[in-house]
Design an enzyme around this catalytic site. Structure first.
Site, mmCIF file in Angstrom:
data_model
loop_
_atom_site.group_PDB
_atom_site.id
_atom_site.type_symbol
_atom_site.label_atom_id
_atom_site.label_comp_id
_atom_site.label_asym_id
_atom_site.label_seq_id
_atom_site.Cartn_x
_atom_site.Cartn_y
_atom_site.Cartn_z
ATOM 1 N N GLN A 78 0.747 -1.176 -0.042
ATOM 2 C CA GLN A 78 -0.083 -0.213 -0.108
ATOM 3 C C GLN A 78 0.829 1.178 -0.096
ATOM 4 O OE1 GLN A 78 -3.087 0.680 -0.325
ATOM 5 N NE2 GLN A 78 -3.945 -1.392 -0.763
ATOM 6 N N SER A 79 2.010 0.995 -0.515
ATOM 7 C CA SER A 79 3.038 2.327 -0.617
ATOM 8 C C SER A 79 2.478 3.424 -1.262
ATOM 9 C CB SER A 79 4.379 1.768 -1.201
ATOM 10 O OG SER A 79 5.161 3.058 -1.545
ATOM 11 N N ASN A 80 2.462 4.701 -0.460
ATOM 12 C CA ASN A 80 2.047 6.116 -0.951
ATOM 13 C C ASN A 80 3.035 6.316 -2.011
ATOM 14 O OD1 ASN A 80 -0.425 6.394 0.585
ATOM 15 N ND2 ASN A 80 1.196 6.514 2.395
ATOM 16 N N CYS A 82 5.045 4.449 -3.935
ATOM 17 C CA CYS A 82 4.857 3.966 -5.199
ATOM 18 C C CYS A 82 3.806 4.422 -5.938
ATOM 19 C CB CYS A 82 4.825 2.468 -5.025
ATOM 20 S SG CYS A 82 6.273 1.792 -4.434
#
Ligand SMILES: *Cc1c(COP(=O)(O)O)cnc(C)c1O
Length: 336
Positions: A78-80, A82
């Site tokens: 859930q990387s912001n 990325c």
């Protein structure tokens, strides 16, 4: 404080800057302590909401300067960071590859949904492989693109390195204007720390832009000792690469790890309660991974009287909205 002349690294405009800055009126009144102000970096864009866009302005510019046409980066599922990188790549006509660390039950929701929608190439790997083989995975991705005649540029986890550091160093100038416009001189600038680059940039930015506030990172994973080293090494790399006339030992690096809880991406009921409180008091949405945890920690510190000599404190809202949705089930609304 002598204002120093800084180099002008390449930069592309990606974020909606400057972001708004305002008082949290009702929460400040509730606290009966220092006034709490908020820097709305959650409004730095839609698909690029949050702190990562400030770093990307410099990282992507460096990639373009080197003639690269493909961005490779990595992070949690859930990387912001990325998601913001994928969006930046599309806007600049570049390709993007995301190496994502699998979670227990990855649902195609929130940031991961947007990554797919933006057409990112996704390499998803187990937690174990991610932690033990990341350099190899990155190299394999680079080879994949090089063999196809493309020129990859690698952006590290969270965009936290000596190039990305410029993002929040430059934000220091915005904050200086915000403080002047509101006639305040805050004692502290508080921010969530996940890979350290935002804290490193703010620490540098406060110094070079003559802010008297000290920067405090609220760790959302790992330990204060870890971030002490990480932030310091980002700062050292930056000072060296760009020949900055600063002594790293003169910079105060402060991280609080009392509110990490069970670990990265894991929030306790108190964090969800804080998210609900801030939404209903101020109409501002925090996220469970970073800003909710950090803001909860800040409220606890204020309630414990740790900031009783402060008149004004600034919280940097670093975004993370899309990371909230996969946590919707923790708020108990289904049972209403
Ligand atoms: C990445 C992130 C942070 C932490 O910033 P770092 O520079 O990685 O320490 C804080 N908040 C949000 C919403 C983020 O996505």
């Amino acid at each position: 404080m002598t204002l120093m002349t800084l180099p002008n690294p390449p930069r592309v405009s990606l974020g909606h800057l400057p972001t708004p800055f305002h008082l949290l009126k009702r929460i400040s009144a509730d606290l009966d302590g220092p006034r709490l102000w908020i820097k709305r970096d959650d409004l730095s864009g839609l698909l690029m909401t949050g702190n990562k866009v400030r770093k990307l302005e410099f990282l992507v510019a460096q990639a373009l300067e080197e003639g690269c046409d493909t961005l490779i980066t990595c992070g949690g599922i859930q990387s912001n960071h990325c998601r913001a990188t994928a969006s930046a790549a599309v806007q600049l006509g570049m390709e993007v590859c995301l190496i994502l660390r699998e979670d227990n039950e990855p649902t195609v929701d929130g940031n991961l949904f947007l990554d797919h929608l933006l057409g990112a190439r996704i390499v998803s790997v187990s937690k174990q492989r991610f932690f033990s083989e990341l350099p190899k995975l990155v190299e394999e991705s680079c080879d994949f693109y090089t063999k196809r005649g493309r020129r990859p540029f690698v952006i590290p986890l969270g965009g936290s390195d000596e190039i990305g550091l410029w993002g929040y160093c430059a934000a220091g100038a915005e904050l200086r204007d915000d403080f002047e416009n509101n006639n305040i001189s805050p004692s502290h600038i508080v921010v969530a720390t996940g890979s350290g680059g935002t804290q490193a940039g703010l620490t540098a930015g406060a110094e070079v832009h003559g802010l008297s506030a000290s920067v405090v990172g609220m760790a959302v994973c790992d330990s204060a000792a870890y971030f002490q080293r990480k932030v310091r090494s980002d700062l050292e790399g930056w000072i060296q690469r760009y020949n900055i006339p600063l002594d790293v030992d003169a910079l105060r690096i402060q991280t609080n790890d009392d509110y990490v809880g069970a670990g990265y991406g894991l929030a306790g009921p108190e964090v969800y309660e804080t998210i609900r409180y801030v939404a209903q008091r101020e109409g501002i949405v925090l996220d469970p991974v970073y800003t909710g945890k950090a803001f909860h920690g800040l409220l606890q510190e204020i309630r414990a009287g740790h900031f009783k000599d402060s008149k004004d404190i600034v919280f940097i809202h670093t975004g993370g909205l899309f990371g909230l949705f996969p946590h919707a089930c923790h708020f108990g609304f289904e049972s209403l």
